[in-house]
Design an enzyme around this catalytic site. Sequence first.
Site, PDB file in Angstrom:
ATOM      1  N   HIS B 186      42.769  -7.017  -7.245  1.00  0.00           N
ATOM      2  CA  HIS B 186      42.020  -6.439  -6.126  1.00  0.00           C
ATOM      3  C   HIS B 186      42.654  -5.130  -5.677  1.00  0.00           C
ATOM      4  O   HIS B 186      41.976  -4.239  -5.188  1.00  0.00           O
ATOM      5  CB  HIS B 186      41.950  -7.420  -4.961  1.00  0.00           C
ATOM      6  CG  HIS B 186      40.907  -8.473  -5.169  1.00  0.00           C
ATOM      7  ND1 HIS B 186      39.572  -8.212  -4.977  1.00  0.00           N
ATOM      8  CD2 HIS B 186      40.993  -9.746  -5.577  1.00  0.00           C
ATOM      9  CE1 HIS B 186      38.884  -9.300  -5.258  1.00  0.00           C
ATOM     10  NE2 HIS B 186      39.712 -10.247  -5.630  1.00  0.00           N
ATOM     11  N   ARG B 292      19.120   2.671 -12.067  1.00  0.00           N
ATOM     12  CA  ARG B 292      18.613   2.488 -13.430  1.00  0.00           C
ATOM     13  C   ARG B 292      18.644   0.999 -13.748  1.00  0.00           C
ATOM     14  O   ARG B 292      19.708   0.403 -13.846  1.00  0.00           O
ATOM     15  CB  ARG B 292      19.503   3.235 -14.419  1.00  0.00           C
ATOM     16  CG  ARG B 292      19.611   4.717 -14.135  1.00  0.00           C
ATOM     17  CD  ARG B 292      20.479   5.413 -15.175  1.00  0.00           C
ATOM     18  NE  ARG B 292      20.481   6.846 -14.956  1.00  0.00           N
ATOM     19  CZ  ARG B 292      21.396   7.495 -14.243  1.00  0.00           C
ATOM     20  NH1 ARG B 292      22.398   6.817 -13.689  1.00  0.00           N
ATOM     21  NH2 ARG B 292      21.317   8.787 -14.073  1.00  0.00           N
ATOM     22  N   ARG B 328      14.296   2.191 -10.399  1.00  0.00           N
ATOM     23  CA  ARG B 328      13.414   2.687 -11.447  1.00  0.00           C
ATOM     24  C   ARG B 328      13.076   1.551 -12.388  1.00  0.00           C
ATOM     25  O   ARG B 328      13.967   0.827 -12.848  1.00  0.00           O
ATOM     26  CB  ARG B 328      14.090   3.822 -12.218  1.00  0.00           C
ATOM     27  CG  ARG B 328      13.196   4.368 -13.326  1.00  0.00           C
ATOM     28  CD  ARG B 328      13.783   5.569 -13.992  1.00  0.00           C
ATOM     29  NE  ARG B 328      14.945   5.209 -14.796  1.00  0.00           N
ATOM     30  CZ  ARG B 328      15.750   6.097 -15.374  1.00  0.00           C
ATOM     31  NH1 ARG B 328      15.542   7.386 -15.194  1.00  0.00           N
ATOM     32  NH2 ARG B 328      16.766   5.710 -16.085  1.00  0.00           N
ATOM     33  N   GLU B 428       8.610  14.123 -14.853  1.00  0.00           N
ATOM     34  CA  GLU B 428       9.513  14.563 -15.916  1.00  0.00           C
ATOM     35  C   GLU B 428       8.791  15.055 -17.151  1.00  0.00           C
ATOM     36  O   GLU B 428       9.399  15.271 -18.190  1.00  0.00           O
ATOM     37  CB  GLU B 428      10.547  13.482 -16.243  1.00  0.00           C
ATOM     38  CG  GLU B 428       9.976  12.096 -16.416  1.00  0.00           C
ATOM     39  CD  GLU B 428      11.040  11.009 -16.481  1.00  0.00           C
ATOM     40  OE1 GLU B 428      12.214  11.312 -16.697  1.00  0.00           O
ATOM     41  OE2 GLU B 428      10.673   9.831 -16.330  1.00  0.00           O
ATOM     42  N   ASN B 451      16.345  16.207 -16.337  1.00  0.00           N
ATOM     43  CA  ASN B 451      16.761  16.199 -17.746  1.00  0.00           C
ATOM     44  C   ASN B 451      15.570  16.220 -18.686  1.00  0.00           C
ATOM     45  O   ASN B 451      15.482  17.045 -19.584  1.00  0.00           O
ATOM     46  CB  ASN B 451      17.604  14.952 -18.060  1.00  0.00           C
ATOM     47  CG  ASN B 451      18.801  14.836 -17.169  1.00  0.00           C
ATOM     48  OD1 ASN B 451      19.009  15.664 -16.280  1.00  0.00           O
ATOM     49  ND2 ASN B 451      19.606  13.814 -17.376  1.00  0.00           N
ATOM     50  N   ASP B 452      14.626  15.277 -18.450  1.00  0.00           N
ATOM     51  CA  ASP B 452      13.475  15.224 -19.326  1.00  0.00           C
ATOM     52  C   ASP B 452      12.503  16.359 -19.066  1.00  0.00           C
ATOM     53  O   ASP B 452      11.893  16.875 -20.004  1.00  0.00           O
ATOM     54  CB  ASP B 452      12.767  13.861 -19.208  1.00  0.00           C
ATOM     55  CG  ASP B 452      13.414  12.833 -20.128  1.00  0.00           C
ATOM     56  OD1 ASP B 452      13.944  13.248 -21.180  1.00  0.00           O
ATOM     57  OD2 ASP B 452      13.396  11.638 -19.795  1.00  0.00           O
ATOM     58  N   ARG B 462      18.117  18.078 -25.626  1.00  0.00           N
ATOM     59  CA  ARG B 462      19.287  18.436 -24.821  1.00  0.00           C
ATOM     60  C   ARG B 462      20.595  18.143 -25.551  1.00  0.00           C
ATOM     61  O   ARG B 462      21.657  18.543 -25.119  1.00  0.00           O
ATOM     62  CB  ARG B 462      19.239  17.726 -23.479  1.00  0.00           C
ATOM     63  CG  ARG B 462      19.196  16.216 -23.587  1.00  0.00           C
ATOM     64  CD  ARG B 462      19.278  15.567 -22.224  1.00  0.00           C
ATOM     65  NE  ARG B 462      19.032  14.154 -22.339  1.00  0.00           N
ATOM     66  CZ  ARG B 462      18.021  13.515 -21.785  1.00  0.00           C
ATOM     67  NH1 ARG B 462      17.159  14.167 -21.060  1.00  0.00           N
ATOM     68  NH2 ARG B 462      17.885  12.218 -21.928  1.00  0.00           N
ATOM     69  N   CYS B 499      16.350  13.787  -8.981  1.00  0.00           N
ATOM     70  CA  CYS B 499      17.394  12.946  -9.539  1.00  0.00           C
ATOM     71  C   CYS B 499      17.550  13.414 -10.968  1.00  0.00           C
ATOM     72  O   CYS B 499      16.585  13.611 -11.672  1.00  0.00           O
ATOM     73  CB  CYS B 499      17.044  11.462  -9.467  1.00  0.00           C
ATOM     74  SG  CYS B 499      15.661  10.981 -10.466  1.00  0.00           S
TER      75      CYS B 499
END
Lengths: 88, 550
Positions: B186, B292, B328, B428, B451-452, B462, B499
């Site tokens: 921990h 995600r 998502r 996207e 990104n897309d 990419r 995002c």
Amino acid sequence: MQTIEYNIQDENGIHARPAGIIVSTAKKYKSAITIRISGTEKTADAKKLFAVMGMGVTKGDRLQITAEGEDAGEALMKLEAEMRSAGL
Amino acid sequence: MEIIHGKGVSGHMVRGKLRIIRHIRHTAAHIFTSAENEKERFREACAKVKDELTDLQKQTAEKAGEKEAEIFAIHRMMMEEEDFGECTSDLISEGKTAEEAVLQTGETLAKMFLAMDSPYMQARAVDVRSVSERIADVLNGRETTDFTMESPGIIAADDLTPAETVMLDKNMILGFVTERGSDNSHTAILARTMDIPAVVDIGSIDDKFDGKDCILDGNNGVLYIEPDAEIGRVYDDSCLYDLQKKKAEEQYRGKRCITSEGTSIRICANAGGIDDVMEAAANDAEGIGLFRSEFLFMRYGRCPTEEEQFSVYKEAVSHMSGRETIIRTLDAGADKQLKWIPSTVQENNPALGLRAVRLCLRHSALLYTQLRALYRASAFGPIAAMIPMITIPEELKQVKRIAEQAMESLRMENIQYNPYMPIGIMIETPSAALYAEELAELCDFFSIGTNDLIQYTLAADRENPEVIYLTRPLPKSVMQLMEMTAAAGKKAGIPVGICGELGNDESMTAFFLHIGITKISVPPAQILRIRGKVLESIREESLQKAKELF
């Protein structure tokens, strides 16, 4: 006496946090609750933290959780729900 | 120069004076009175420690999050255990003082953990020792080990308990090394959450190094004592840089961004799992902008059940305590193939093939189950669903029909859900941006997946270095699509967020604010930095406006 079966999916098995959740849930009920790892002799009183942690339950283990007492059914349902939401 | 290797558990590099601190092992100085008296002392000490632990739990929850704080609840449960009390009582009856008895009990139980197979359980020995030492401390009337420092430095300790870790003053303690410990403890988990560089399990460290200049590399698990000039140069730069950056960013914790027009800009986090959600909460995220859900679908090698999904979504939203958590829906296909989904045709060009929402509509049971799980979780907190890769409005209409079916079935089964759970989409593809006005009428929010969007607009992979020149600097074409998306959102009155990697790029922040983006979602560790940048952009903009007035 009632029994449910439960498959452990958490990578770390029953570690500290889930053990705490199991014990504090079990203590809320009058029934005697026992946990056994299927196919082994390992059992523990679900109301005892060290005993539960000491079983060394790991991922993939199948547990038989047995409750005996007036609130056995309710106790098992609640335990299963809590274990599930803890990601066990 | 001395180089010591251990296990790096947390963070970057720091440089400072080493301070070696060892716990004073408690040798009971108190003289045995009577068994009854000793048992009474033990009970009193336990009561006091119980309060201390409750307090620590509260403090940790504030500093590092609820989940981290639960360890102190476990410590409390350990000491309340019959085994713990009985074992101590028995030892007292045999003539031991309360201190001796409780320390011996701790040791016995620690041995039980150490004998177990799992390294994780072995690490719990620290917890039980920590509890018994805490009680012994109270019995001795002795202060706990003192980790206060007069000037910033690096601590070398025999071991650190979670309680000691959380009490460390982050302004004075640049990092720590421990002789024992594991990366599963921990303490290690806390160090990561608190972002303190740490290396554990370095073996024994000689007292002669106390006060020596050293460099700690928390990433690679190395401690350099009296580093030579070369390592000094390399690490000194990076350590100073990190430190200054971190400190500067801390001022943005708790701050909120509101533009001169009164619009609030929220800085949220991208998360790939529950750990990230916890990190996001610890880094003052104003929500999860992108969760995600893929990891759930990769984890089991089969489709996760509704129950499995539900419990994860519910856990995620509960960690965010009231802040919006956008999940998502499955974004598989292309570079994220799931082996258990039967492929229909050989795809020559998977990036343009059956992926994301297309895959979910092709196997609609997948989407139905996921939406049911999301709706069920929506009864427990502000969850939103986000659909990836929408290209034409018809796809969104189909998704909404499946959402209706999911709600209908929950209604029939009398299961609680929020019928107003927002459903948004990712923008996207260029087509979606061009359809933005129409799509805005059909959903509750937009999130631009940069990104897309870049990849599909510029027709440039990419990951292909040969065509990367197309993407930098970012061409106007992509910016125009983003601007159209933001304008359509504004017109329809739905929020538009970012995002994707670009959200993380400070040089884009002013542009995003300018086109009317109200949410930027970045990795948890970047939240404060980006918030600082947003605040700066807002200031500059109002300054500009003020100048125009005069």
